[in-house]
Motif scaffolding. Sequence first.
Motif, PDB file in Angstrom:
ATOM      1  N   UNK A 143      -9.311  16.464  13.585  1.00 26.48           N
ATOM      2  CA  UNK A 143      -7.898  16.669  13.280  1.00 26.48           C
ATOM      3  C   UNK A 143      -7.768  17.414  11.957  1.00 26.48           C
ATOM      4  N   UNK A 144      -6.856  18.363  11.908  1.00 21.91           N
ATOM      5  CA  UNK A 144      -6.702  19.202  10.724  1.00 21.91           C
ATOM      6  C   UNK A 144      -6.065  18.431   9.572  1.00 21.91           C
ATOM      7  N   UNK A 145      -6.498  18.671   8.345  1.00 24.40           N
ATOM      8  CA  UNK A 145      -5.822  18.067   7.184  1.00 24.40           C
ATOM      9  C   UNK A 145      -4.354  18.476   7.063  1.00 24.40           C
ATOM     10  N   UNK A 146      -3.966  19.560   7.710  1.00 24.88           N
ATOM     11  CA  UNK A 146      -2.573  20.014   7.665  1.00 24.88           C
ATOM     12  C   UNK A 146      -1.743  19.440   8.804  1.00 24.88           C
ATOM     13  N   UNK A 147      -2.280  18.454   9.518  1.00 22.15           N
ATOM     14  CA  UNK A 147      -1.594  17.895  10.683  1.00 22.15           C
ATOM     15  C   UNK A 147      -0.215  17.343  10.326  1.00 22.15           C
ATOM     16  N   UNK A 148      -0.107  16.631   9.215  1.00 17.54           N
ATOM     17  CA  UNK A 148       1.157  16.002   8.849  1.00 17.54           C
ATOM     18  C   UNK A 148       1.235  14.571   9.346  1.00 17.54           C
ATOM     19  N   UNK A 149       2.409  13.975   9.212  1.00 20.10           N
ATOM     20  CA  UNK A 149       2.596  12.565   9.543  1.00 20.10           C
ATOM     21  C   UNK A 149       3.910  12.383  10.295  1.00 20.10           C
ATOM     22  N   UNK A 150       4.094  11.190  10.853  1.00 23.48           N
ATOM     23  CA  UNK A 150       5.352  10.885  11.538  1.00 23.48           C
ATOM     24  C   UNK A 150       6.431  10.470  10.547  1.00 23.48           C
ATOM     25  N   UNK A 151       6.036  10.066   9.361  1.00 27.35           N
ATOM     26  CA  UNK A 151       6.978   9.611   8.348  1.00 27.35           C
ATOM     27  C   UNK A 151       6.273   8.697   7.372  1.00 27.35           C
ATOM     28  N   UNK A 152       7.023   7.888   6.639  1.00 30.07           N
ATOM     29  CA  UNK A 152       6.399   7.011   5.651  1.00 30.07           C
ATOM     30  C   UNK A 152       7.227   5.757   5.458  1.00 30.07           C
ATOM     31  N   UNK A 153       6.616   4.771   4.832  1.00 31.03           N
ATOM     32  CA  UNK A 153       7.309   3.562   4.374  1.00 31.03           C
ATOM     33  C   UNK A 153       6.899   3.307   2.933  1.00 31.03           C
ATOM     34  N   UNK A 154       7.793   2.732   2.159  1.00 27.69           N
ATOM     35  CA  UNK A 154       7.506   2.325   0.788  1.00 27.69           C
ATOM     36  C   UNK A 154       7.729   0.820   0.693  1.00 27.69           C
ATOM     37  N   UNK A 155       6.763   0.126   0.099  1.00 31.51           N
ATOM     38  CA  UNK A 155       6.891  -1.306  -0.121  1.00 31.51           C
ATOM     39  C   UNK A 155       7.035  -1.583  -1.613  1.00 31.51           C
ATOM     40  N   UNK A 156       7.556  -2.763  -1.924  1.00 24.04           N
ATOM     41  CA  UNK A 156       7.659  -3.197  -3.315  1.00 24.04           C
ATOM     42  C   UNK A 156       7.800  -4.708  -3.342  1.00 24.04           C
ATOM     43  N   UNK A 157       7.884  -5.272  -4.535  1.00 25.08           N
ATOM     44  CA  UNK A 157       8.009  -6.724  -4.686  1.00 25.08           C
ATOM     45  C   UNK A 157       9.468  -7.116  -4.490  1.00 25.08           C
ATOM     46  N   UNK A 158       9.938  -6.979  -3.264  1.00 22.24           N
ATOM     47  CA  UNK A 158      11.350  -7.162  -2.960  1.00 22.24           C
ATOM     48  C   UNK A 158      11.759  -8.630  -2.927  1.00 22.24           C
ATOM     49  N   UNK A 159      10.930  -9.468  -2.307  1.00 26.84           N
ATOM     50  CA  UNK A 159      11.274 -10.875  -2.124  1.00 26.84           C
ATOM     51  C   UNK A 159      10.432 -11.835  -2.955  1.00 26.84           C
ATOM     52  N   UNK A 160       9.291 -11.331  -3.469  1.00 27.56           N
ATOM     53  CA  UNK A 160       8.366 -12.183  -4.212  1.00 27.56           C
ATOM     54  C   UNK A 160       7.604 -11.279  -5.188  1.00 27.56           C
ATOM     55  N   UNK A 161       7.493 -11.653  -6.464  1.00 26.63           N
ATOM     56  CA  UNK A 161       6.789 -10.808  -7.431  1.00 26.63           C
ATOM     57  C   UNK A 161       5.334 -10.555  -7.083  1.00 26.63           C
ATOM     58  N   UNK A 162       4.758 -11.363  -6.184  1.00 25.27           N
ATOM     59  CA  UNK A 162       3.345 -11.229  -5.840  1.00 25.27           C
ATOM     60  C   UNK A 162       3.113 -10.688  -4.439  1.00 25.27           C
ATOM     61  N   UNK A 163       4.169 -10.294  -3.757  1.00 26.68           N
ATOM     62  CA  UNK A 163       4.032  -9.839  -2.366  1.00 26.68           C
ATOM     63  C   UNK A 163       4.743  -8.505  -2.193  1.00 26.68           C
ATOM     64  N   UNK A 164       4.061  -7.571  -1.554  1.00 35.66           N
ATOM     65  CA  UNK A 164       4.650  -6.282  -1.236  1.00 35.66           C
ATOM     66  C   UNK A 164       5.382  -6.368   0.102  1.00 35.66           C
ATOM     67  N   UNK A 165       6.690  -6.172   0.075  1.00 34.69           N
ATOM     68  CA  UNK A 165       7.500  -6.141   1.289  1.00 34.69           C
ATOM     69  C   UNK A 165       8.069  -4.747   1.485  1.00 34.69           C
ATOM     70  N   UNK A 166       8.290  -4.393   2.735  1.00 31.68           N
ATOM     71  CA  UNK A 166       8.817  -3.069   3.012  1.00 31.68           C
ATOM     72  C   UNK A 166      10.223  -2.925   2.459  1.00 31.68           C
TER      73      UNK A 166
END
Length: 564
Positions: free
Chosen positions: A172-195
């Motif tokens: 697969x080519x490095x220029x293939x691309x992606x379907x999209x992305x998600x970003x997670x952060x400590x939304x509900x708990x300072x020690x847990x990454x949630x979307x």
Amino acid sequence: MTAMLNSAPLAITEPDAIRLEYPWRSQGGRMRSTGLFCSRRTVLALLVSSSVVSLSKGSTALADQTSQNRFGYEDVIGRAKALAERPFDAEAAAIPQELTKLSYDSYREIRFRRDRAFWRDGASDYRLLLFHLGFLHTKPVQVHIIKNGTAIPIPFTTGLFEYGKVPVPKQLSPSLGFAGFAVTTTLNDPNVQDELISFIGASYFRFLGRGHRYGLSARSLAIDVGGERPEEFPFFRALWLEEPSRDSTELTIYGLLDSRSVAGAFRYVVTPGKQTSVQVTATIMPRREIARLGVAPLTSMFLAGEGDLSRRTDFRPEIHDSDGLMFRIESGEWAWRPIHNPKALRISSFADRNLRGFGLMQRDRNFEHYQDLEARYHARPGYWIEPEGNWGDGRLELIEIPTDNEAFDNIVACWTPSTPLPAGKATVFSYRLSALSTTGALHPYGQVKNSFDGGDSLESSANGIGKKRFIIDFADGDLAFYLSDAKRVEVVASTTAGAILGTILDPNPITKGFRVIVDVNLPAGESTELRVFLKSRGRVLTEIWTNSWTVAAPDSIPKAVRND
């Protein structure tokens, strides 16, 4: 439109684990491929000599060579302007056949590796994860990280993903691309990454506040939704994310949007929290006049509610992501429109100048009303939009599409300008989009808690007269004050056609509010808009409940109903 494809969150086994929901779902009630059209002629060339590992640690070897200064929103506007000045390029970047043949189950086997999350080695609370191409997601979007002012495209590599039982694709080519992305952060708990937020499919994105589960979706732009022409789906050719620092409290995302009729540049500033908000700036450049341009569109699902007994498909009393359209007009009036799963396509328009706010809300937060342990409809957020500046004359539209399956989004709300935007000229819209669990803090008035429709009846006469009873429960605000003297409360009911036959007001000590019963008649073949609210002498006590009703002509079934 796409089928709904939601999976359970990943298990949490470590302090810095990533809890990820997969936000694939239906949009608007018809099957749609969520892949993004991406012409090879319009995508920046990728320099693939550096690895993704070096990129995640801050390499600038893949820098976007077209910008000499710090990359920002003006760069995206410039690219959108260049797109708008030339004919639409529909050439699609094909992906390998082995990816297009992935089934729903096999696609679910492919997951982004948590240990390869971008920004994981940094000091910020954010992590960037990517979605693999395949199944319905067959057209790529190029994703970039902006580091120290330089835009760096992310090359594709299979090393970013776990493939489970699916054979790892080759060459697969490095220029293939992606379907999209998600970003997670400590939304509900300072020690847990949630979307926190995800972009996948056309111009759709979804985001969460604290304690929320994915439900409705936001769209960046809608064209001809609910119109006579086939709906057009603008899509992102490229997305950029500014790399957050240790002290970053916001996340900034840019998008380059394109379609046959329009090009555009978007900026999203995401502020996570109990009520996560997204500050949106949209620069729209039409290639042609668009009669039905949907600004700040929202899309949701409604199969059955408390007033839709015939729509229930199993033991669950209610099945919906949103239960009402809430809006505030320029005069300051607040209104609530219950959502329905109609028998025919229904479009309701609310004309106004300088609309002050609207949103699709999930006001009912009671688990017992849903009884769904997996979908957790009671935890779905509502999205509230506050326009900035004067959007001018236009109309708020609610589009309700019949459905018999909760896998399809069948509800759309958006604002449409009265005058089409001029072709070849940039128009800017700005607004704040917030994820809410409750609407109680938006205004001080009593709110609609329940809304029931009685059965229709048709009297025998020359033309036929329909009769119907509507029941509305109002609570909160200052209504409890009047329970001891209900005679001080007045029902104000009006209809645009037919007649109000009578009203009944019953104090409800259980909800500390009032139940209103309104009887209406309407000639066969006509439609009406109803408005009901409570007041005490000169004081308005509640928001306005508004609803539409149509009586079919004798021996006819309407193909579509429009209420303006």
